[in-house]
Each structure stands twice: as C-alpha cells, then as structure tokens.
Scaffold this motif. Structure first.
Motif, short mmCIF file in Angstrom:
data_model
loop_
_atom_site.label_atom_id
_atom_site.label_comp_id
_atom_site.label_asym_id
_atom_site.label_seq_id
_atom_site.Cartn_x
_atom_site.Cartn_y
_atom_site.Cartn_z
N VAL A 1 1.41 12.20 10.39
CA VAL A 1 1.97 12.78 9.16
C VAL A 1 0.79 13.16 8.26
CG1 VAL A 1 2.24 10.49 8.06
CG2 VAL A 1 3.58 12.39 7.21
N THR B 1 -0.39 13.47 4.67
CA THR B 1 0.09 13.04 3.36
C THR B 1 -1.03 12.38 2.57
OG1 THR B 1 1.66 11.52 2.29
CG2 THR B 1 1.06 10.97 4.53
N VAL C 1 -2.34 0.17 4.38
CA VAL C 1 -3.62 0.25 3.68
C VAL C 1 -4.63 0.90 4.61
CG1 VAL C 1 -3.13 -1.79 2.28
CG2 VAL C 1 -4.35 -2.06 4.46
N LYS C 2 -5.78 1.26 4.08
CA LYS C 2 -6.85 1.76 4.93
C LYS C 2 -7.48 0.57 5.67
CE LYS C 2 -7.15 6.26 4.22
NZ LYS C 2 -7.38 6.84 2.93
N GLU D 1 -13.10 5.00 6.71
CA GLU D 1 -12.71 4.42 8.00
C GLU D 1 -13.65 4.85 9.13
OE1 GLU D 1 -8.43 5.55 7.98
OE2 GLU D 1 -8.02 3.40 7.88
N GLY E 1 0.86 -1.18 0.00
CA GLY E 1 0.00 0.00 0.00
C GLY E 1 0.89 1.23 0.00
N ARG F 1 -2.01 -0.43 -6.88
CA ARG F 1 -2.92 -0.91 -7.92
C ARG F 1 -3.44 0.24 -8.79
NH1 ARG F 1 -7.22 -3.08 -3.43
NH2 ARG F 1 -7.68 -1.07 -2.52
N ASN G 1 -4.14 4.05 11.38
CA ASN G 1 -4.79 4.61 12.56
C ASN G 1 -5.66 3.53 13.19
OD1 ASN G 1 -4.03 7.38 12.77
ND2 ASN G 1 -5.22 7.83 10.93
N GLY H 1 0.06 4.45 -0.72
CA GLY H 1 -0.77 5.65 -0.82
C GLY H 1 -0.06 6.77 -0.09
N GLY H 2 -0.85 7.59 0.65
CA GLY H 2 -0.26 8.73 1.34
C GLY H 2 0.89 8.33 2.26
N VAL H 3 0.59 7.51 3.26
CA VAL H 3 1.61 7.19 4.27
C VAL H 3 2.66 6.23 3.69
CG1 VAL H 3 1.99 6.36 6.62
CG2 VAL H 3 -0.14 7.50 6.06
N ASP I 1 -9.40 -2.13 3.91
CA ASP I 1 -8.64 -3.09 3.07
C ASP I 1 -7.77 -4.00 3.92
OD1 ASP I 1 -9.45 -2.48 0.44
OD2 ASP I 1 -8.12 -0.75 0.36
N1 LIG Z 1 -2.85 10.09 5.13
C1 LIG Z 1 -2.47 10.50 6.31
O1 LIG Z 1 -2.09 11.66 6.47
C2 LIG Z 1 -2.45 9.55 7.46
C3 LIG Z 1 -3.06 8.32 7.41
N2 LIG Z 1 -2.98 7.46 8.46
C4 LIG Z 1 -3.58 6.13 8.42
O2 LIG Z 1 -2.73 5.33 7.59
C5 LIG Z 1 -3.51 4.34 6.90
C6 LIG Z 1 -3.26 4.51 5.41
O3 LIG Z 1 -3.77 5.77 5.03
P1 LIG Z 1 -3.38 6.48 3.65
O4 LIG Z 1 -1.95 6.27 3.35
O5 LIG Z 1 -3.90 7.86 3.74
O6 LIG Z 1 -4.28 5.63 2.64
P2 LIG Z 1 -4.30 5.67 1.04
O7 LIG Z 1 -5.68 5.32 0.64
O8 LIG Z 1 -3.69 6.92 0.54
O9 LIG Z 1 -3.28 4.49 0.65
C7 LIG Z 1 -3.57 3.13 0.75
C8 LIG Z 1 -3.19 2.52 -0.59
O10 LIG Z 1 -3.17 1.12 -0.46
C9 LIG Z 1 -3.66 0.58 -1.68
N3 LIG Z 1 -4.08 -0.79 -1.45
C10 LIG Z 1 -4.92 -1.28 -0.50
N4 LIG Z 1 -5.06 -2.61 -0.61
C11 LIG Z 1 -4.30 -2.99 -1.68
C12 LIG Z 1 -4.05 -4.22 -2.32
N5 LIG Z 1 -4.60 -5.36 -1.87
N6 LIG Z 1 -3.24 -4.23 -3.39
C13 LIG Z 1 -2.69 -3.10 -3.84
N7 LIG Z 1 -2.88 -1.89 -3.28
C14 LIG Z 1 -3.68 -1.84 -2.21
C15 LIG Z 1 -4.81 1.51 -2.04
O11 LIG Z 1 -5.15 1.37 -3.40
C16 LIG Z 1 -4.19 2.87 -1.69
O12 LIG Z 1 -3.50 3.42 -2.79
C17 LIG Z 1 -4.95 4.59 7.33
O13 LIG Z 1 -5.29 3.75 8.41
C18 LIG Z 1 -4.96 6.05 7.79
O14 LIG Z 1 -5.97 6.31 8.73
C19 LIG Z 1 -2.23 7.74 9.57
C20 LIG Z 1 -1.59 8.94 9.66
C21 LIG Z 1 -1.69 9.96 8.65
#
Ligand SMILES: NC(=O)C1=CN([C@@H]2O[C@H](COP(=O)(O)OP(=O)(O)OC[C@H]3O[C@@H](n4cnc5c(N)ncnc54)[C@H](O)[C@@H]3O)[C@@H](O)[C@H]2O)C=CC1
Ligand SMILES: CC(C)(CO)C(=O)C(=O)O
Length: 307
Positions: free
Chosen positions: A132, A134, A81-82, A275, A7, A34, A108, A9-11, A85
C-alpha cells in the motif's frame, strides 16, 4: 472487543481509519501516536485521504495516546511502527497483551516475526505483509494512493492450530482485502524482494518509482538487487515463483509515477534514522552467512550510507 493500532502513521493510519469507520461504535478502538500527530487526532480526529483523496474518511478512536498505561489489555493489536521503533514498541505492547491477544505486525521485512518472538512470548502473532502506498501528509492526515492494499497473513508457527477468526472477520467487514496463506513466507519474501530493491534504489538515487522504471540503468540495478534476493531466498528454501523478478519489477507500475517508497521518504526527511538495515544491512548479512555475493546491494547501500 478492545482493538489497538500501535503506530498510526502511513500504514497504521490507513487501516486504523478503515476499521474505526466501520467499528468505532461497536468496539473500543485505541490509537497509539505521538507528538503533533497525536494532538491533532485528539482535537480533529484522524483524516484518511483514500485513493488520492477520492474518498475522505474522518474518524475518532475511543482514545489516542502515547502512553500504553492509559490502555486496557487488548484483544487485537495491529502493530505499525518502523523497524527502528520495533524493539521499544514490543516492550510497550507486552504491557497490553495477554496469551489470547492477537497481534498483526504489518512492517516490511523478512524476520519481523522472529524479532517480535525474541522479545515477546505472549499473544498470537501472525507473520504478514502488505502493498500500500501511504504516508502522513500532515499531522492528523494520512494520504494513500496506489498498491493493492491487500494483506497476506499466515499462522503463528508457535500456535499452528490457531485460526484468527475475529481478526479476519474484522478485516473482512471493514472491506480490507486479505489472503490467509500458509505458508505466508513466499508472499513475505516476494514483497521483500520488491521493497528492498526499489526502496534501496529510490532512496539512494532520489528517484520515484516511475522515474526508476523510466531509467534503463536504475531498472537494471533494481533487477540486479532482486536477483540477489532471489539467490538468498533459494538458499533458505523459500520457493519464489520462477518469474518473480519480472513480476516484481512490473508491480511498480501499479503505483503512481510520482510514488516514493516509505524508505525514500525517511531518508529524505530524517537522514540517518531509517530502515536501511532492514533492507541493505539484512541482505548483506544473509549473503555472507549463505555464501551469496551481493555486489549490487553493497554498491547501493554504501552510496546511501555515504549520503
Ligand atoms: N508507508 C507505506 O507505504 C508502507 C510501509 N510499510 C512498512 O510499514 C511499516 C510502517 O511504515 P509507515 O506506516 O510508513 O511508518 P510511519 O513512520 O508513517 O508510521 C509509524 C508511526 O508510528 C509512530 N510510533 C512509533 N513508535 C511509537 C511509540 N512508541 N509511541 C507512539 N507512536 C509511535 C511514529 O511516530 C509514526 O507516526 C514500516 O515497516 C514500513 O516499511 C509497508 C508497506 C507500505
Ligand atoms: C509497497 C511500497 C513501495 C508502498 O509505498 C512499500 O512497501 C513502502 O513504501 O514501504
């Protein structure tokens, strides 16, 4: 070492870029992504706009794939991942882990470790949390601004003697700040208080962190949800600092005025896939189990569900 960011994504993209920049030559680094994001990373690399674009980092992993069948057993897996997922991601990472694999989930939530362990009995899993700001700006591009960017992590209750030397060196040498904390539950609950309250209010009212702080009503509502989290934590014998509600409110000042929570972004973008249960649902369930009233969480979560 073989290192997987599951995963990006942002983090995951933020940490994946920092580690790959430093260690892309030395270690085999794999990204699991993906859709268009995966395609762009494969054609142009992953770009991180760090600190609001003050620093631009472009990296290419050894392989970016959406199929773990392409990957070897890994030494380190960073799971990003979120929560919605998580179950399917654990089923996938089970295929690329053995008993020595070190797994760092940075989601989180206060029960992520338990959720992982209910499905996975292999590997060593480190409960953790991170502040963070992101997100994915466009396919292949991560934008980060705000937050301390510091990871708090602690030992795996199943292997209390295991000290993750290789993981901590990797973070340290990639200039990623971390605290090895035991018990880490206090940091995880403190982060949860911050993100559950701000996440619910920013998402339900469509306001940024700065706008919530500027509004006396929304600040008060955020504080009331934090008070409910504090009561729940007390019942669970999690000893949060006495001034935790005040410090959690002020922490939001460390983010740009226009910063959105990741939960708010999901609510805006995808509607029902978000979430919400990790924050509103979990708090309301804890409240019922532990005899703590959660009226403010309920008001805001209901508003969100009816959006
Ligand atoms: N974005 C932020 O600023 C922060 C987020 N968090 C937590 O971190 C976790 C992740 O958040 P984000 O990075 O924002 O999520 P995001 O949605 O930006 O990134 C997750 C990525 O994982 C990919 N993914 C998920 N399952 C997959 C699979 N089976 N195969 C391929 N790709 C897959 C998704 O397509 C997505 O691109 C969450 O629990 C969030 O609450 C924690 C601190 C800060
Ligand atoms: C710390 C914060 C608010 C960063 O954006 C976060 O955890 C989130 O958005 O999920």
């Amino acid at each position: 070492m073989k290192i997987c960011f599951f995963g990006v994504g942002g983090v995951g993209g933020y940490f994946g870029a920092l580690v790959t920049k430093k260690f892309g030559e030395k270690h085999d680094i794999f990204f699991v992504a993906r859709g268009p994001h995966e395609d762009t990373i494969n054609s142009q690399g992953l770009t991180l706009k760090k600190s609001g674009g003050e620093e631009l980092i472009n990296v290419s992993p050894k392989l970016c794939t959406n199929n773990v069948g392409d990957l070897p057993i890994c030494d380190i897996i960073v799971l990003l991942v979120k929560a919605y997922d998580l179950e399917s991601a654990i089923a996938e990472i089970a295929k690329i882990s053995n008993e020595e694999t070190v797994i760092l989930p940075l989601l989180n939530g206060v029960d992520i470790y338990e959720k992982i362990r209910s499905q996975l009995d292999t590997g060593v899993v480190f409960p953790s949390c991170i502040y963070v700001g992101t997100h994915i700006e466009s396919p292949g591009v991560i934008y980060q601004k705000g937050g301390s960017c510091k990871i708090s992590l602690g030992k795996d209750p199943m292997y209390p003697e295991f000290y993750p030397r290789a993981l901590l060196s990797l973070l340290n040498d990639s200039s990623i700040n971390f605290n090895w904390e035991n018990p880490v539950q206090i940091s995880i609950w403190s982060k949860y208080m911050f993100i559950a309250a701000f996440g619910l209010v920013t998402a339900a009212y469509g306001k940024t962190l700065g706008e919530v702080l500027d509004s006396p009503e929304l600040s008060e509502l955020t504080k009331s949800i934090m008070n409910e989290v504090e009561e729940i934590a007390k019942k669970l014998d999690i000893n949060l600092d006495n001034d935790i509600v005040e410090t959690s409110l002020s922490k939001a000042k460390g983010f740009p005025y226009e910063a959105k929570t990741s939960f708010q972004r999901d609510v805006e973008l995808k509607g029902e896939i978000n979430e919400g249960d990790l924050f509103g649902g979990t708090l309301i369930r804890y409240g019922k189990e532990l005899n703590v009233t959660t009226p403010n969480t309920e008001i805001v979560y209901t508003r969100l569900l009816n959006k």
